[in-house]
Write an enzyme that holds these catalytic residues in place. Structure first.
Site, PDB file in Angstrom:
ATOM      1  N   ASN A  23      36.729  33.252  32.809  1.00  0.00           N
ATOM      2  CA  ASN A  23      36.297  33.592  31.443  1.00  0.00           C
ATOM      3  C   ASN A  23      35.682  32.336  30.831  1.00  0.00           C
ATOM      4  OD1 ASN A  23      38.421  32.021  30.011  1.00  0.00           O
ATOM      5  ND2 ASN A  23      39.761  33.503  30.993  1.00  0.00           N
ATOM      6  N   ASP A  33      41.119  35.054  38.932  1.00  0.00           N
ATOM      7  CA  ASP A  33      41.222  33.768  38.222  1.00  0.00           C
ATOM      8  C   ASP A  33      42.650  33.237  38.335  1.00  0.00           C
ATOM      9  OD1 ASP A  33      40.313  32.855  34.765  1.00  0.00           O
ATOM     10  OD2 ASP A  33      40.609  31.645  36.561  1.00  0.00           O
TER      11      ASP A  33
HETATM   12  N1  APR Z   1      41.070  37.847  46.073  1.00  0.00           N
HETATM   13  C1  APR Z   1      39.918  38.564  46.032  1.00  0.00           C
HETATM   14  N2  APR Z   1      39.614  39.424  45.048  1.00  0.00           N
HETATM   15  C2  APR Z   1      40.542  39.579  44.065  1.00  0.00           C
HETATM   16  C3  APR Z   1      41.763  38.867  44.040  1.00  0.00           C
HETATM   17  C4  APR Z   1      42.008  37.969  45.108  1.00  0.00           C
HETATM   18  N3  APR Z   1      43.138  37.242  45.185  1.00  0.00           N
HETATM   19  N4  APR Z   1      42.459  39.253  42.927  1.00  0.00           N
HETATM   20  C5  APR Z   1      41.702  40.163  42.294  1.00  0.00           C
HETATM   21  N5  APR Z   1      40.552  40.361  42.981  1.00  0.00           N
HETATM   22  C6  APR Z   1      39.438  41.262  42.687  1.00  0.00           C
HETATM   23  C7  APR Z   1      39.716  42.447  41.800  1.00  0.00           C
HETATM   24  O1  APR Z   1      40.308  43.513  42.547  1.00  0.00           O
HETATM   25  C8  APR Z   1      38.300  42.786  41.360  1.00  0.00           C
HETATM   26  O2  APR Z   1      37.665  43.552  42.376  1.00  0.00           O
HETATM   27  O3  APR Z   1      38.483  40.506  41.956  1.00  0.00           O
HETATM   28  C9  APR Z   1      37.611  41.413  41.296  1.00  0.00           C
HETATM   29  C10 APR Z   1      37.369  40.888  39.882  1.00  0.00           C
HETATM   30  O4  APR Z   1      38.420  41.315  39.031  1.00  0.00           O
HETATM   31  P1  APR Z   1      39.044  40.329  37.908  1.00  0.00           P
HETATM   32  O5  APR Z   1      39.787  39.263  38.568  1.00  0.00           O
HETATM   33  O6  APR Z   1      39.760  41.202  36.940  1.00  0.00           O
HETATM   34  O7  APR Z   1      37.768  39.654  37.221  1.00  0.00           O
HETATM   35  P2  APR Z   1      36.730  40.227  36.146  1.00  0.00           P
HETATM   36  O8  APR Z   1      36.650  41.719  36.165  1.00  0.00           O
HETATM   37  O9  APR Z   1      35.492  39.418  36.357  1.00  0.00           O
HETATM   38  O10 APR Z   1      37.413  39.813  34.748  1.00  0.00           O
HETATM   39  C11 APR Z   1      37.480  38.443  34.436  1.00  0.00           C
HETATM   40  O11 APR Z   1      39.814  38.560  33.959  1.00  0.00           O
HETATM   41  O12 APR Z   1      41.409  37.349  35.008  1.00  0.00           O
HETATM   42  C12 APR Z   1      40.640  37.408  33.890  1.00  0.00           C
HETATM   43  O13 APR Z   1      40.327  35.101  33.258  1.00  0.00           O
HETATM   44  C13 APR Z   1      39.690  36.237  33.796  1.00  0.00           C
HETATM   45  O14 APR Z   1      39.057  36.788  31.570  1.00  0.00           O
HETATM   46  C14 APR Z   1      38.632  36.824  32.915  1.00  0.00           C
HETATM   47  C15 APR Z   1      38.548  38.267  33.379  1.00  0.00           C
END
Ligand code: APR
Length: 169
Positions: A23, A33
């Site tokens: 973010n 993240d």
């Molecule tokens: N490895 C690979 N992919 C992952 C992992 C992991 N360990 N954990 C989650 N994912 C995948 C999720 O299933 C999704 O397909 O990463 C993709 C992105 O999801 P999010 O992590 O929720 O990211 P995003 O949708 O871009 O939202 C970002 O979420 O965590 C917070 O700080 C971050 O505010 C920001 C927001």
């Protein structure tokens, strides 16, 4: 084309750089993240604090610390708001800016998560087409770069693989 789609936890991948779906604060969160910060350890957050945040669509690079990857490239995807707030262009710039920053940093292998498709609710099929279009365009001029798309579910991998098939046939 040097694109591989795997179903994996991105924090375990032994590549030069993994991309974090961050973010704008760059101070951690949930989803990928949170997983990356947990695996990298507290030194990652300490370095992130020095960066002063990151606007949506841009990318910043840090060390990988306790991760197998040497670097983390943090990019901030758009929140999906229905598709009329420049979301597609911003997601495309996440991939393009991350790849350009990786190439400028001497990275030759990079892994992306499915940026914006979790908490930020970007539709998965659209996101996979945008991601693969940008990666393919970059690889056309940087054939030496190896790109891994790390899906976190079999369904996501199926979506990506279908989009990759359409792109390459
Ligand atoms: N490895 C690979 N992919 C992952 C992992 C992991 N360990 N954990 C989650 N994912 C995948 C999720 O299933 C999704 O397909 O990463 C993709 C992105 O999801 P999010 O992590 O929720 O990211 P995003 O949708 O871009 O939202 C970002 O979420 O965590 C917070 O700080 C971050 O505010 C920001 C927001």
């Amino acid at each position: 084309m040097n694109i591989e789609v795997v179903c994996a936890d991105i924090t375990y991948l032994e590549v030069d750089a993994i991309v974090n779906a961050a973010n704008t604060s760059l101070l951690g969160g949930g989803g990928v993240d949170g997983a990356i910060h947990r695996a990298a350890g507290p030194r990652l957050l300490a370095e992130c604090r020095t960066l002063g945040g990151c606007p949506t669509g841009e990318a910043r690079i840090t060390g990988g610390y306790d991760l197998p990857a040497r670097f983390v490239i943090h990019t901030v995807g758009p929140v999906w708001r229905g598709g009329h707030k420049n979301e597609e262009a911003l997601l495309a710039s996440c991939y393009r800016n991350s790849l350009e920053l990786a190439a400028a940093s001497g990275v030759s292998s990079i892994a992306f998560p499915f940026i914006s498709t979790g908490v930020y609710r970007f539709p998965i099929a659209r996101a996979s087409r945008i991601a693969l279009r940008e990666v393919a365009a970059f690889l056309a001029t940087h054939p030496e770069m190896h790109v891994t798309i790390a899906c976190f579910s079999d369904q996501d991998r199926a979506t990506y693989s279908q989009a990759l098939h359409v792109l390459t046939n």
